[in-house]
Design an enzyme around this catalytic site. Structure first.
Site, PDB file in Angstrom:
ATOM      1  N   LYS A 186       4.487  16.431   2.372  1.00 44.04           N
ATOM      2  CA  LYS A 186       5.226  15.211   2.755  1.00 44.04           C
ATOM      3  C   LYS A 186       5.165  14.235   1.581  1.00 44.04           C
ATOM      4  O   LYS A 186       4.114  13.716   1.232  1.00 44.04           O
ATOM      5  CB  LYS A 186       4.580  14.604   4.003  1.00 44.04           C
ATOM      6  CG  LYS A 186       4.940  13.148   4.297  1.00 44.04           C
ATOM      7  CD  LYS A 186       6.374  12.976   4.714  1.00 44.04           C
ATOM      8  CE  LYS A 186       6.628  11.537   5.201  1.00 44.04           C
ATOM      9  NZ  LYS A 186       6.437  10.510   4.160  1.00 44.04           N
ATOM     10  N   GLY A 243      -5.156   8.097   1.285  1.00 41.53           N
ATOM     11  CA  GLY A 243      -4.462   6.861   1.615  1.00 41.53           C
ATOM     12  C   GLY A 243      -5.369   5.883   2.327  1.00 41.53           C
ATOM     13  O   GLY A 243      -6.592   5.902   2.164  1.00 41.53           O
ATOM     14  N   SER A 244      -4.783   5.049   3.158  1.00 42.12           N
ATOM     15  CA  SER A 244      -5.520   3.981   3.820  1.00 42.12           C
ATOM     16  C   SER A 244      -6.384   4.511   4.958  1.00 42.12           C
ATOM     17  O   SER A 244      -6.159   5.603   5.480  1.00 42.12           O
ATOM     18  CB  SER A 244      -4.541   2.944   4.380  1.00 42.12           C
ATOM     19  OG  SER A 244      -3.780   3.508   5.435  1.00 42.12           O
ATOM     20  N   ARG A 245      -7.368   3.685   5.348  1.00 39.69           N
ATOM     21  CA  ARG A 245      -8.208   4.062   6.477  1.00 39.69           C
ATOM     22  C   ARG A 245      -7.377   4.169   7.757  1.00 39.69           C
ATOM     23  O   ARG A 245      -7.548   5.121   8.528  1.00 39.69           O
ATOM     24  CB  ARG A 245      -9.336   3.050   6.677  1.00 39.69           C
ATOM     25  CG  ARG A 245     -10.336   3.486   7.747  1.00 39.69           C
ATOM     26  CD  ARG A 245     -11.361   2.411   8.121  1.00 39.69           C
ATOM     27  NE  ARG A 245     -12.091   1.879   7.006  1.00 39.69           N
ATOM     28  CZ  ARG A 245     -13.243   1.222   7.123  1.00 39.69           C
ATOM     29  NH1 ARG A 245     -13.789   1.064   8.326  1.00 39.69           N
ATOM     30  NH2 ARG A 245     -13.852   0.718   6.070  1.00 39.69           N
ATOM     31  N   GLY A 247      -4.199   4.849   8.092  1.00 44.57           N
ATOM     32  CA  GLY A 247      -3.369   6.047   8.042  1.00 44.57           C
ATOM     33  C   GLY A 247      -4.162   7.314   8.267  1.00 44.57           C
ATOM     34  O   GLY A 247      -3.753   8.210   9.019  1.00 44.57           O
ATOM     35  N   GLY A 248      -5.316   7.412   7.624  1.00 40.92           N
ATOM     36  CA  GLY A 248      -6.160   8.591   7.772  1.00 40.92           C
ATOM     37  C   GLY A 248      -6.673   8.766   9.191  1.00 40.92           C
ATOM     38  O   GLY A 248      -6.698   9.883   9.728  1.00 40.92           O
ATOM     39  N   GLU A 267      -9.122  11.277   2.519  1.00 41.08           N
ATOM     40  CA  GLU A 267      -9.821  10.324   1.662  1.00 41.08           C
ATOM     41  C   GLU A 267      -9.232   8.959   1.964  1.00 41.08           C
ATOM     42  O   GLU A 267      -8.023   8.758   1.838  1.00 41.08           O
ATOM     43  CB  GLU A 267      -9.633  10.681   0.185  1.00 41.08           C
ATOM     44  CG  GLU A 267     -10.356   9.730  -0.747  1.00 41.08           C
ATOM     45  CD  GLU A 267      -9.813   9.782  -2.149  1.00 41.08           C
ATOM     46  OE1 GLU A 267      -9.557   8.704  -2.722  1.00 41.08           O
ATOM     47  OE2 GLU A 267      -9.626  10.896  -2.668  1.00 41.08           O
ATOM     48  N   CYS A 303      -9.101   4.924  -6.383  1.00 41.55           N
ATOM     49  CA  CYS A 303     -10.000   5.038  -5.235  1.00 41.55           C
ATOM     50  C   CYS A 303     -11.465   4.865  -5.619  1.00 41.55           C
ATOM     51  O   CYS A 303     -12.320   4.732  -4.745  1.00 41.55           O
ATOM     52  CB  CYS A 303      -9.789   6.378  -4.533  1.00 41.55           C
ATOM     53  SG  CYS A 303      -9.581   7.769  -5.649  1.00 41.55           S
ATOM     54  N   GLU A 394     -12.240  -3.017   1.796  1.00 43.23           N
ATOM     55  CA  GLU A 394     -11.618  -2.694   0.518  1.00 43.23           C
ATOM     56  C   GLU A 394     -10.429  -3.608   0.244  1.00 43.23           C
ATOM     57  O   GLU A 394      -9.581  -3.819   1.115  1.00 43.23           O
ATOM     58  CB  GLU A 394     -11.154  -1.240   0.521  1.00 43.23           C
ATOM     59  CG  GLU A 394     -10.506  -0.803  -0.785  1.00 43.23           C
ATOM     60  CD  GLU A 394      -9.980   0.624  -0.728  1.00 43.23           C
ATOM     61  OE1 GLU A 394      -9.921   1.279  -1.780  1.00 43.23           O
ATOM     62  OE2 GLU A 394      -9.622   1.078   0.381  1.00 43.23           O
TER      63      GLU A 394
END
Length: 523
Positions: A186, A243-245, A247-248, A267, A303, A394
């Site tokens: 994606k 990506g972001s927390r 999103g993950g 991650e 990151c 973050e």
């Protein structure tokens, strides 16, 4: 070879126009839209891509070491042929420098080459053989042989901050293909043209070698909607995400709630604390320069940027802070990857500024354009950090927090309060080693990579590297997304009991035609 962009998804070996709207890439430095238009796929097209990956799995997973390694090497050759076009397009879509992007493309190629060597060596099969013991008392032992097999089709999500190394042919794709898993990728909508150019290199290799067409697919979709549908598809067996927390976690939740849950290797969030012990302050100026360089490089959009640094109270610590303030005040902002990332950075800075006991001590100059904010440096003390978890959030970009501590005992307490990280760095001299030794057990529980000296930005691609860590750095701290160990994310063990030699997979046979390492009776 073609470098012409068509703006379509690659599904089952064909470039297919989407049916769910369109996007254009945006140059974040000029805020101008780039041609061409990229069409977004709908549910039926995603279903076709997943089916193609499903159908490709039996044939692709059965490739021998030479075939699979040659495939990875050919992707590298095709990428290098397109280097100029890829770097030029990525520069327009991200605002990153040509030097940074050339380095990132080299890293992408090196990852693929490294996994080609792993495939040829066969070490990832991890063959274990317990030979039969028919005379054993009180019961005979069967012949049992174990090896690792690929999981199946893997969904990979492109990262916003690494258009190459953590994107189309990046670490997740490289390790999944090396394991024998088809990849359904994606693309990140911020750099669709870069994704297509790299996908062309992969597709060309598939075609030349006659591999199943669904071995790799590239899809463009409307954000979270198509991503969640992809993770929920029963033909997908694992997910790689950077990506972001938020999103993950959304992806992990969907994967867990499936009728057949699957692993998600996400991650997500890390502030990569740095611990400065008193002895290191003998070189306060050099230390400050290294720190600011690590925070501001690539506009802080890495990151592993050090978002928090523990510094002793007292005159020597003051010197470090003073020099750091000078450097940050003189720094000029660099273009951030997207307007939305720049906006999120500004919101993070505002949120940190509003915290009690925190102050801005330095602020750099804004760069050219509307998406190049000047770096920001905050300061607080360990007491404040201990009572306010908001200070660990973050801020994705060039910003960091200095935390002053009184003595080693307070440092130990503060470090114990920090949540999971990708990295933690210690700066010390031999005089500090007793304090470092006392910290190490805590640091092992804190992060996936512990540095003694140096700075965490810059992740070496090799056999020993760990790019992972306890939550929220990743969704699964038992593995890594960089280095050869990453292949094991997309493998599982299978044991074969009392199988005839002619029915065993090649690496588990006595003849061992692939010449892989075998552990026999534990030796």
């Amino acid at each position: 070879m073609t470098n012409t962009l068509n703006g379509n998804s690659l599904i089952n070996g064909e470039w297919v126009p989407g049916s769910e709207g369109e996007i254009k890439a945006l140059n974040p430095a000029t805020e101008e839209h780039l041609e061409p238009v990229f069409s977004l796929i709908g549910a039926d097209q995603l279903d076709a891509a997943a089916q193609a990956a499903h159908e490709a799995f039996p044939g692709y997973s059965a490739t021998d070491p030479t075939e699979r390694a040659d495939f990875l090497d050919l992707i590298v050759a095709n990428l290098e042929d397109r280097r100029e076009a890829i770097v030029d397009r990525a520069k327009q879509e991200t605002g990153l420098t040509e030097a940074r992007l050339n380095g990132e493309l080299s890293r992408t190629s090196n990852q693929l080459r490294l996994f080609a060597t792993v495939v040829r060596s066969g070490s990832f099969h991890r063959v274990r053989i317990d030979p039969a013991l028919p005379e054993r008392e009180p019961a005979p032992r069967a012949d049992i042989r174990q090896r690792m097999v690929p999981l199946g089709p893997v969904a990979v999500f492109g990262a916003s901050n690494f258009p190459l190394a953590f994107s189309t042919a990046g670490g997740d794709t490289a390790s999944a293909l090396a394991a024998g898993c088809p990849v359904l990728f994606k693309a990140h909508n911020a750099h669709p043209g870069t994704a297509e150019l790299v996908a062309q290199a992969i597709h060309e290799a598939i075609t030349e070698l006659g591999l199943p067409a669904g071995t790799f697919s590239l899809v463009y979709g409307p954000g979270a909607k198509i991503g969640q549908r992809l993770v929920a598809d029963p033909r997908i067996t694992a997910v790689g995400f950077t990506g972001s927390r938020s999103g993950g976690l959304a992806i992990a939740r969907t994967a867990f709630e499936r009728a057949r849950p699957i692993p998600v290797y996400a991650e997500m969030s890390s502030i990569n604390p740095v611990v400065v012990l008193p002895g290191a302050l003998e070189s306060a100026s050099d230390l400050a320069e290294g720190f600011v360089g690590s925070v501001t490089g690539s506009s802080g959009q890495l990151c592993t940027v050090p978002g928090l640094i523990f510094v002793p109270e007292g005159p020597e610590g003051d010197k470090f802070v003073s020099r750091t303030v000078e450097l940050v005040d003189a720094a000029v902002g660099q273009t951030m990857l997207t307007p939305s990332i720049a906006k999120s950075w500004a919101e993070g800075v505002e949120h940190m500024s509003a915290q009690s006991g925190v102050q801005i001590v330095a602020r750099g100059q804004d760069g050219q354009g509307s998406n190049a904010p000047g770096p920001v440096l905050f300061e607080t003390n360990a007491e404040t950090l201990l009572v306010n978890a908001e200070l660990q959030k973050e801020i994705f970009g060039a910003a960091s927090l200095i935390v002053r501590y009184r003595e080693p005992a307070q440092l130990q307490e503060a470090v114990a309060k920090v949540e999971g990280q990708l990295t933690v760095t210690v700066h010390a001299t031999e005089a500090d080693h007793d304090d470092v030794a006392a910290l190490v057990p805590r640091l092992e529980n804190l992060a996936g990579r512990i540095l003694y000296g140096g700075w965490p930005t810059g992740v070496e691609v090799g056999h020993a590297m760990v790019h992972g860590g306890p939550f929220p750095a990743t969704s699964d701290s038992r593995t890594t997304s960089v280095g050869t160990l990453a292949i094991e994310r997309f493998l599982r063990p299978v044991a074969y009991q009392d199988f005839p030699q002619d029915l065993l997979p090649a690496p588990a046979t006595d003849a061992n035609p692939w010449d892989v390492s075998q552990s026999i009776d534990g030796k």
